[in-house]
Scaffold this motif. Structure first.
Motif, PDB file in Angstrom:
ATOM      1  N   THR A  55      76.485  29.741 -33.670  1.00 18.97           N
ATOM      2  CA  THR A  55      75.722  29.191 -32.537  1.00 18.97           C
ATOM      3  C   THR A  55      74.592  30.108 -32.073  1.00 18.97           C
ATOM      4  O   THR A  55      73.811  29.713 -31.215  1.00 18.97           O
ATOM      5  CB  THR A  55      76.645  28.964 -31.320  1.00 18.97           C
ATOM      6  N   GLU A  71      72.111  28.779 -25.497  1.00 19.97           N
ATOM      7  CA  GLU A  71      73.199  29.466 -26.186  1.00 19.97           C
ATOM      8  C   GLU A  71      74.276  28.553 -26.768  1.00 19.97           C
ATOM      9  O   GLU A  71      75.000  28.959 -27.653  1.00 19.97           O
ATOM     10  CB  GLU A  71      73.838  30.521 -25.270  1.00 19.97           C
ATOM     11  N   GLY A 126      76.235  28.103 -44.886  1.00 21.32           N
ATOM     12  CA  GLY A 126      77.259  28.903 -45.549  1.00 21.32           C
ATOM     13  C   GLY A 126      78.419  29.145 -44.613  1.00 21.32           C
ATOM     14  O   GLY A 126      78.310  28.924 -43.395  1.00 21.32           O
ATOM     15  N   GLY A 151      82.005  31.647 -35.273  1.00 22.77           N
ATOM     16  CA  GLY A 151      81.399  30.659 -34.372  1.00 22.77           C
ATOM     17  C   GLY A 151      80.249  31.265 -33.582  1.00 22.77           C
ATOM     18  O   GLY A 151      79.245  30.592 -33.311  1.00 22.77           O
ATOM     19  N   LYS A 206      74.608  17.717 -38.804  1.00 28.14           N
ATOM     20  CA  LYS A 206      74.445  18.640 -37.675  1.00 28.14           C
ATOM     21  C   LYS A 206      73.062  19.278 -37.700  1.00 28.14           C
ATOM     22  O   LYS A 206      72.478  19.446 -38.765  1.00 28.14           O
ATOM     23  CB  LYS A 206      75.476  19.766 -37.799  1.00 28.14           C
ATOM     24  N   HIS A 256      72.886  32.302 -16.330  1.00 27.02           N
ATOM     25  CA  HIS A 256      72.600  33.699 -16.669  1.00 27.02           C
ATOM     26  C   HIS A 256      71.150  33.899 -16.220  1.00 27.02           C
ATOM     27  O   HIS A 256      70.212  33.828 -17.006  1.00 27.02           O
ATOM     28  CB  HIS A 256      72.768  33.928 -18.162  1.00 27.02           C
ATOM     29  N   ASN A 268      78.576  20.885 -43.123  1.00 31.39           N
ATOM     30  CA  ASN A 268      78.273  20.305 -41.798  1.00 31.39           C
ATOM     31  C   ASN A 268      77.140  19.278 -41.845  1.00 31.39           C
ATOM     32  O   ASN A 268      76.155  19.392 -41.097  1.00 31.39           O
ATOM     33  CB  ASN A 268      77.958  21.417 -40.780  1.00 31.39           C
ATOM     34  N   GLY A 303      82.092  32.192 -24.573  1.00 35.89           N
ATOM     35  CA  GLY A 303      83.267  31.616 -23.927  1.00 35.89           C
ATOM     36  C   GLY A 303      84.558  32.261 -24.392  1.00 35.89           C
ATOM     37  O   GLY A 303      84.596  32.930 -25.426  1.00 35.89           O
ATOM     38  N   GLU A 308      74.777  27.009 -37.461  1.00 33.58           N
ATOM     39  CA  GLU A 308      75.893  26.111 -37.133  1.00 33.58           C
ATOM     40  C   GLU A 308      76.670  25.690 -38.384  1.00 33.58           C
ATOM     41  O   GLU A 308      77.053  24.523 -38.533  1.00 33.58           O
ATOM     42  CB  GLU A 308      75.370  24.900 -36.330  1.00 33.58           C
ATOM     43  N   GLY A 309      76.886  26.653 -39.277  1.00 37.25           N
ATOM     44  CA  GLY A 309      77.714  26.401 -40.453  1.00 37.25           C
ATOM     45  C   GLY A 309      77.077  25.490 -41.478  1.00 37.25           C
ATOM     46  O   GLY A 309      77.753  25.022 -42.403  1.00 37.25           O
ATOM     47  N   VAL A 340      80.736  31.964 -43.107  1.00 36.32           N
ATOM     48  CA  VAL A 340      80.849  33.410 -42.928  1.00 36.32           C
ATOM     49  C   VAL A 340      82.318  33.795 -43.039  1.00 36.32           C
ATOM     50  O   VAL A 340      83.175  33.181 -42.376  1.00 36.32           O
ATOM     51  CB  VAL A 340      80.296  33.826 -41.542  1.00 36.32           C
ATOM     52  N   CYS A 383      75.089  32.875 -30.336  1.00 33.90           N
ATOM     53  CA  CYS A 383      75.583  32.925 -28.951  1.00 33.90           C
ATOM     54  C   CYS A 383      74.978  34.078 -28.146  1.00 33.90           C
ATOM     55  O   CYS A 383      74.310  34.958 -28.676  1.00 33.90           O
ATOM     56  CB  CYS A 383      77.105  33.104 -28.971  1.00 33.90           C
ATOM     57  N   SER A 384      75.266  34.040 -26.852  1.00 34.15           N
ATOM     58  CA  SER A 384      75.017  35.218 -25.996  1.00 34.15           C
ATOM     59  C   SER A 384      76.061  35.175 -24.896  1.00 34.15           C
ATOM     60  O   SER A 384      77.215  34.871 -25.182  1.00 34.15           O
ATOM     61  CB  SER A 384      73.588  35.259 -25.478  1.00 34.15           C
ATOM     62  N   THR A 426      85.107  32.969 -31.739  1.00 31.15           N
ATOM     63  CA  THR A 426      85.291  33.809 -32.922  1.00 31.15           C
ATOM     64  C   THR A 426      83.939  34.342 -33.415  1.00 31.15           C
ATOM     65  O   THR A 426      82.883  33.760 -33.113  1.00 31.15           O
ATOM     66  CB  THR A 426      85.904  32.989 -34.072  1.00 31.15           C
TER      67      THR A 426
HETATM   68  C1  LIG Z   1      84.214  28.155 -20.600  1.00 33.13           C
HETATM   69  C2  LIG Z   1      83.159  28.376 -21.630  1.00 33.13           C
HETATM   70  C3  LIG Z   1      82.168  29.305 -21.381  1.00 33.13           C
HETATM   71  C4  LIG Z   1      81.180  29.536 -22.340  1.00 33.13           C
HETATM   72  N1  LIG Z   1      80.230  30.491 -22.092  1.00 33.13           N
HETATM   73  C5  LIG Z   1      79.333  30.774 -23.051  1.00 33.13           C
HETATM   74  C6  LIG Z   1      78.380  31.816 -22.850  1.00 33.13           C
HETATM   75  O1  LIG Z   1      78.330  32.452 -21.798  1.00 33.13           O
HETATM   76  N2  LIG Z   1      77.523  32.087 -23.862  1.00 33.13           N
HETATM   77  C7  LIG Z   1      77.541  31.375 -25.046  1.00 33.13           C
HETATM   78  O2  LIG Z   1      76.737  31.681 -25.934  1.00 33.13           O
HETATM   79  N3  LIG Z   1      78.415  30.380 -25.244  1.00 33.13           N
HETATM   80  C8  LIG Z   1      79.312  30.079 -24.297  1.00 33.13           C
HETATM   81  N4  LIG Z   1      80.216  29.088 -24.512  1.00 33.13           N
HETATM   82  C9  LIG Z   1      80.195  28.352 -25.801  1.00 33.13           C
HETATM   83  C10 LIG Z   1      81.034  29.002 -26.916  1.00 33.13           C
HETATM   84  O3  LIG Z   1      81.856  30.028 -26.435  1.00 33.13           O
HETATM   85  C11 LIG Z   1      80.100  29.590 -27.986  1.00 33.13           C
HETATM   86  O4  LIG Z   1      79.306  28.559 -28.534  1.00 33.13           O
HETATM   87  C12 LIG Z   1      80.823  30.315 -29.123  1.00 33.13           C
HETATM   88  O5  LIG Z   1      79.868  31.019 -29.895  1.00 33.13           O
HETATM   89  C13 LIG Z   1      81.605  29.356 -30.016  1.00 33.13           C
HETATM   90  O6  LIG Z   1      82.505  30.093 -30.819  1.00 33.13           O
HETATM   91  P1  LIG Z   1      83.720  29.347 -31.549  1.00 33.13           P
HETATM   92  O7  LIG Z   1      84.450  30.366 -32.362  1.00 33.13           O
HETATM   93  O8  LIG Z   1      84.476  28.561 -30.567  1.00 33.13           O
HETATM   94  O9  LIG Z   1      82.889  28.412 -32.555  1.00 33.13           O
HETATM   95  P2  LIG Z   1      83.066  26.871 -32.858  1.00 33.13           P
HETATM   96  O10 LIG Z   1      82.747  26.086 -31.623  1.00 33.13           O
HETATM   97  O11 LIG Z   1      84.340  26.636 -33.568  1.00 33.13           O
HETATM   98  O12 LIG Z   1      81.866  26.696 -33.902  1.00 33.13           O
HETATM   99  C14 LIG Z   1      80.535  26.801 -33.485  1.00 33.13           C
HETATM  100  C15 LIG Z   1      79.621  26.496 -34.682  1.00 33.13           C
HETATM  101  O13 LIG Z   1      79.712  27.556 -35.636  1.00 33.13           O
HETATM  102  C16 LIG Z   1      80.180  27.064 -36.891  1.00 33.13           C
HETATM  103  N5  LIG Z   1      81.125  28.050 -37.424  1.00 33.13           N
HETATM  104  C17 LIG Z   1      82.329  28.421 -36.922  1.00 33.13           C
HETATM  105  N6  LIG Z   1      82.898  29.354 -37.687  1.00 33.13           N
HETATM  106  C18 LIG Z   1      82.039  29.586 -38.719  1.00 33.13           C
HETATM  107  C19 LIG Z   1      82.058  30.434 -39.864  1.00 33.13           C
HETATM  108  N7  LIG Z   1      83.082  31.259 -40.114  1.00 33.13           N
HETATM  109  N8  LIG Z   1      81.004  30.417 -40.705  1.00 33.13           N
HETATM  110  C20 LIG Z   1      79.934  29.588 -40.475  1.00 33.13           C
HETATM  111  N9  LIG Z   1      79.865  28.760 -39.416  1.00 33.13           N
HETATM  112  C21 LIG Z   1      80.896  28.757 -38.545  1.00 33.13           C
HETATM  113  C22 LIG Z   1      80.857  25.728 -36.589  1.00 33.13           C
HETATM  114  O14 LIG Z   1      80.784  24.861 -37.707  1.00 33.13           O
HETATM  115  C23 LIG Z   1      80.028  25.219 -35.433  1.00 33.13           C
HETATM  116  O15 LIG Z   1      78.858  24.573 -35.872  1.00 33.13           O
HETATM  117  C24 LIG Z   1      81.196  28.810 -23.561  1.00 33.13           C
HETATM  118  C25 LIG Z   1      82.206  27.865 -23.808  1.00 33.13           C
HETATM  119  C26 LIG Z   1      83.171  27.645 -22.848  1.00 33.13           C
HETATM  120  C27 LIG Z   1      84.244  26.627 -23.148  1.00 33.13           C
END
Ligand SMILES: Cc1cc2nc3c(=O)[nH]c(=O)nc-3n(C[C@H](O)[C@H](O)[C@H](O)COP(=O)(O)OP(=O)(O)OC[C@H]3O[C@@H](n4cnc5c(N)ncnc54)[C@H](O)[C@@H]3O)c2cc1C
Length: 391
Positions: A57, A327, A115, A53, A367, A285, A364, A46, A111-112, A117, A59-60, A50
């Motif tokens: 998660t 994801e 540790g 994050g 969680k 996707h 956390n 999304g 999900e944090g 990061v 992510c992808s 960061t």
């Molecule tokens: C419009 C929209 C579209 C999206 N599309 C996608 C998509 O296509 N694919 C996808 O995968 N996701 C998608 N997402 C979800 C989101 O973008 C992902 O989950 C992303 O990885 C979250 O990053 P963040 O920095 O916002 O993390 P946060 O939501 O702030 O944190 C996510 C998790 O990681 C942990 N965390 C954060 N920072 C750290 C750190 N430094 N060290 C350890 N743990 C940490 C947090 O405690 C939490 O558990 C979408 C969201 C929105 C709103």
């Protein structure tokens, strides 16, 4: 961690980059573009996500068809502060390592809970020219069977992204007025095709042929200058959905199934939502079988109905050999499904790792890991109202 957002070092020759965990993926790619470095970081979740994050998660995003997810080797090395206060690095900057456990992976999707990061070394990919095309289908089943044939063909590796927008989503995009010309209201695939110009030409010919064979009556290949706009339309998906109902809020949830099961999942979910009277759009996707439902609600009663529909959707996905989240992650709201999906033994192994690294349960707490006393999702009545993303 969002203020720790510096890019520390770019190694163009080695194709990697080190940054602090608050750096955002768009910021990284903008910086590479501004410096005329023809490399990019392909994980695209999304807006504003960061690196910390994204690791948290697992992510992808749209690029996963070609580049995989955070669980592939895009994170070469990470620096982590453990609950004990010790600071560790998981690996060196080398592309490959067979030195012991893959401790980087331990933190991907944690999900944090294990540790914090603080820094990461990212592997970068070469920027490859792309073109965007759309094809429209009579139903999702035809669209998915076309995608499977394309991805399994010798031209499959030239597909960077394949995104599904259902008929309701296309209607929402038209109504939101974000496109110059309204699209026909049909189940639609957006493709990103990448490669050298000859490869793009050959691939798009094959994509057109296969989509026609699977019932597509419209294949539109964007000119270079239109491509960004066309792709942007896919990105309007969330805002367009919310615009459908005045003052609505949106619960977005994601599940993932083997791609061949996606048509059944979409069909049954649409039936369920129609029966429950839920206004909803679907994007996915589709190349990965990953499905997002965006369900709208305006009051507590509608929220309760949506909540129950999400519960049924997750069980439908798990019954189809899928997962409760492709994801977005587990967080608090999807803990109850982990045992159904993975089995008690696997969940207990996760708890064992958590206890070993964080014996005081500092990071956390509450969680990801279901409490042993938590009823399994299959038998529980859905009463919690936690959301993956509520906007
Ligand atoms: C419009 C929209 C579209 C999206 N599309 C996608 C998509 O296509 N694919 C996808 O995968 N996701 C998608 N997402 C979800 C989101 O973008 C992902 O989950 C992303 O990885 C979250 O990053 P963040 O920095 O916002 O993390 P946060 O939501 O702030 O944190 C996510 C998790 O990681 C942990 N965390 C954060 N920072 C750290 C750190 N430094 N060290 C350890 N743990 C940490 C947090 O405690 C939490 O558990 C979408 C969201 C929105 C709103």
């Amino acid at each position: 961690m969002s203020a720790m957002d510096k890019i520390l070092c770019i190694n163009e020759t080695d194709g990697d980059l080190s940054c602090q965990s608050g750096a955002r993926w768009e910021q990284i790619n903008d910086t590479l573009r501004d410096k005329d470095i023809p490399l990019f970081f392909p994980l695209d979740p999304g807006p504003g996500a960061t690196i910390g994050g994204m690791i948290g998660t697992g992510c992808s995003g749209t690029n996963a068809v070609r580049y995989g997810t955070a669980r592939a080797e895009w994170f070469l090395n990470i620096t982590v502060v453990l609950p004990s206060g010790e600071v560790i690095k998981t690996r060196s900057r080398a592309r490959k390592s067979a030195a012991g456990f893959d401790t980087t992976k331990l933190f991907i999707g944690a999900e944090g809970t294990l540790g914090i990061v603080t820094e990461a070394t990212l592997r970068l990919a070469p920027v490859i020219p792309t073109k965007v095309a759309i094809a429209q289908f009579p139903d999702v089943e035809h669209a998915v069977s076309a995608v499977q044939e394309i991805l399994n063909s010798p031209y499959g590796p030239h597909l960077q992204c394949v995104e599904l927008l259902d008929d309701q989503m296309m209607s929402a995009i038209n109504k939101a007025g974000v496109v110059d010309h309204p699209y026909p209201v049909k189940d639609t695939l957006f493709f990103k095709i990448q490669g050298a110009p000859e490869a793009i030409k050959l691939t798009s010919d094959v994509v057109k042929e296969i989509t026609n064979k699977h019932g597509s009556d419209r294949f539109e290949f964007a000119a270079d200058e239109e491509a960004a706009d066309l792709w942007q339309n896919r990105k309007y998906a969330l805002t367009s959905s919310i615009a459908l109902v005045p003052d609505a809020r949106c619960w977005t949830t994601d599940v993932c199934v083997p791609t061949s099961r996606l048509p059944q999942l979409v069909y049954e979910t649409k039936q369920d939502m129609a029966k429950s009277g839920i206004r909803s759009t679907i994007v996915g996707h589709v190349g990965d079988g990953n499905f997002h439902a965006l369900m709208l609600f305006t009051n507590d009663e509608e929220l309760r109905i949506v909540n129950e529909a999400v519960h049924r959707l997750v069980h439908r996905a798990i019954a189809l050999e899928g997962t409760c989240t492709g994801e977005h992650g587990v967080g608090v709201g999807k803990r109850e499904y982990l045992r159904d999906e993975l089995g008690e033994g696997t969940v207990e192994l996760m708890r064992t790792v958590k206890r070993a690294i964080d014996p005081l349960n500092l990071f956390n707490p509450g969680k990801l890991y279901p409490e042993p006393s938590m009823p399994s999702g299959a038998t529980s009545k859905r009463t919690e109202t936690h959301k993956d993303v509520r906007i």
